[in-house]
Design an enzyme around this catalytic site. Structure first.
Site, PDB file in Angstrom:
ATOM      1  N   ASP A  22       0.794  -1.118   0.102  1.00  0.00           N
ATOM      2  CA  ASP A  22       0.004  -0.021   0.067  1.00  0.00           C
ATOM      3  C   ASP A  22       0.769   1.218   0.158  1.00  0.00           C
ATOM      4  O   ASP A  22       1.679   1.419   0.939  1.00  0.00           O
ATOM      5  CB  ASP A  22      -0.883  -0.022   1.254  1.00  0.00           C
ATOM      6  CG  ASP A  22      -1.917  -0.942   1.204  1.00  0.00           C
ATOM      7  OD1 ASP A  22      -2.932  -0.951   0.302  1.00  0.00           O
ATOM      8  OD2 ASP A  22      -2.273  -1.752   2.219  1.00  0.00           O
TER       9      ASP A  22
ATOM     10  N   GLY B  12      -6.450   4.397   2.956  1.00  0.00           N
ATOM     11  CA  GLY B  12      -5.260   5.167   3.858  1.00  0.00           C
ATOM     12  C   GLY B  12      -4.868   4.515   5.259  1.00  0.00           C
ATOM     13  O   GLY B  12      -3.708   4.783   5.393  1.00  0.00           O
TER      14      GLY B  12
ATOM     15  N   GLY C 299      -4.968   0.690   7.724  1.00  0.00           N
ATOM     16  CA  GLY C 299      -5.379  -0.591   8.160  1.00  0.00           C
ATOM     17  C   GLY C 299      -6.123  -0.498   9.375  1.00  0.00           C
ATOM     18  O   GLY C 299      -6.266   0.351   9.974  1.00  0.00           O
TER      19      GLY C 299
ATOM     20  N   GLY D 110      -4.460  -7.320   6.125  1.00  0.00           N
ATOM     21  CA  GLY D 110      -3.108  -6.523   6.667  1.00  0.00           C
ATOM     22  C   GLY D 110      -2.916  -6.501   8.181  1.00  0.00           C
ATOM     23  O   GLY D 110      -2.448  -7.781   8.600  1.00  0.00           O
TER      24      GLY D 110
ATOM     25  N   ASP E  49     -10.132  -5.869  -0.516  1.00  0.00           N
ATOM     26  CA  ASP E  49      -9.142  -5.159   0.302  1.00  0.00           C
ATOM     27  C   ASP E  49      -9.720  -4.420   1.410  1.00  0.00           C
ATOM     28  O   ASP E  49     -10.357  -3.403   1.216  1.00  0.00           O
ATOM     29  CB  ASP E  49      -8.488  -4.502  -0.609  1.00  0.00           C
ATOM     30  CG  ASP E  49      -7.140  -3.842   0.123  1.00  0.00           C
ATOM     31  OD1 ASP E  49      -6.651  -4.142   1.327  1.00  0.00           O
ATOM     32  OD2 ASP E  49      -6.401  -2.778  -0.653  1.00  0.00           O
TER      33      ASP E  49
HETATM   34  C1  DX5 Z   1      -6.322   0.484   3.064  1.00  0.00           C
HETATM   35  C2  DX5 Z   1      -5.576  -0.482   2.330  1.00  0.00           C
HETATM   36  C3  DX5 Z   1      -5.386  -2.107   2.832  1.00  0.00           C
HETATM   37  C4  DX5 Z   1      -5.431  -2.122   4.358  1.00  0.00           C
HETATM   38  C5  DX5 Z   1      -5.617  -3.529   4.619  1.00  0.00           C
HETATM   39  O1  DX5 Z   1      -6.051   1.622   2.884  1.00  0.00           O
HETATM   40  O2  DX5 Z   1      -5.581  -0.568   0.946  1.00  0.00           O
HETATM   41  O3  DX5 Z   1      -4.650  -2.707   2.105  1.00  0.00           O
HETATM   42  O4  DX5 Z   1      -4.082  -1.987   4.463  1.00  0.00           O
HETATM   43  O5  DX5 Z   1      -5.569  -3.631   6.112  1.00  0.00           O
HETATM   44  P1  DX5 Z   1      -6.518  -4.288   6.996  1.00  0.00           P
HETATM   45  O6  DX5 Z   1      -6.437  -5.655   6.682  1.00  0.00           O
HETATM   46  O7  DX5 Z   1      -5.861  -3.962   8.562  1.00  0.00           O
HETATM   47  O8  DX5 Z   1      -7.760  -3.667   6.844  1.00  0.00           O
HETATM   48 ZN    ZN Z   2      -4.546  -1.904  -0.231  1.00  0.00          ZN
END
Ligand code: DX5
Ligand code: ZN
Length: 213
Positions: free
Chosen positions: A31, A138, A140, A191, A169
């Protein structure tokens, strides 16, 4: 269903990439937040050369960045399978798609939770992957937005006529995975759920099986 692991929520990107390298993850989901398309900025070119250089699995690069074209050459020098960008981050979508494809890299388009799938229509013949964000871009660790799944169902009907993979995602964990298992999804990104665990493989396995072990 393949699993891509995002290092976004980890405190130490390099250490996290090394743990993903040694896991059963299918891809490293990178990311990139530029501080313009999204509020936070999480990279410099110097940091990217370190973490991308350390990647031993194929990179899926998710550009949450204005003007995605300017990153393509740099990314192309690493072990990358796909570059994913947001349609509203560029004035010339076709140029970005064509340039990524010309480098032999797969092209993905990312939709934010409130984006309509109709905006994909002009590009369906030229793209390889569609990423549905199930969180606000933006950061996680946010909760999974279930409303996005109606769009995924609609898209999966449309994509039968094309060669396009579906990616989910954001907010995927051992409980939300149950919402995804019976859908036609090719890749899930996780993530914080995977990277907050000591044993990445145990969590990846849980996601692949679609239920708590
Ligand atoms: C959000 C990102 C995701 C995120 C996934 O902006 O594009 O890839 O990092 O992380 P989790 O699984 O913690 O939502
Ligand atoms: Zn992502």
């Amino acid at each position: 269903m393949k699993v891509a692991v995002s290092y976004l929520s980890s405190d130490d990107y390099l250490k996290c990439i090394n743990k993903i390298n040694n896991s059963d993850a299918d891809y490293i989901h990178a990311d990139l937040c530029d501080g313009k398309y999204v509020e936070n900025k999480n990279f410099t070119m110097g940091l990217l050369s370190k973490i991308f250089g350390a990647a031993q699995k194929k990179l899926h690069v998710h550009l949450m960045c204005v003007d995605p074209l300017k990153y393509v050459d740099m990314i192309a020098s690493y072990n990358v399978s796909t570059i994913i960008f947001h349609l509203d981050a560029t004035k010339d979508v076709n140029k970005v798609i064509d340039y990524i494809s010309s480098m032999g890299i797969r092209v993905g388009i990312a939709l934010n939770p409130d984006d309509d799938i109709d905006i994909l229509a002009p590009y369906l013949k030229k793209i390889d992957e569609v990423l549905f964000l199930t969180v606000t871009p933006g950061r996680g660790g946010q909760p999974f937005q279930e409303k996005v799944l109606d769009k995924v169902d609609k898209f999966n009907e449309i994509k039968k006529d094309y060669q396009i993979e579906t990616i989910i995602d954001g907010g995927v964990n051992d409980s939300t995975i149950s919402l995804l298992v019976d859908k036609d999804i090719d890749i899930i990104v996780s993530g914080s759920y995977v990277t907050s665990g000591e044993d990445y493989n145990e969590r990846i396995e849980t996601l692949k099986k679609g239920s708590l072990l």
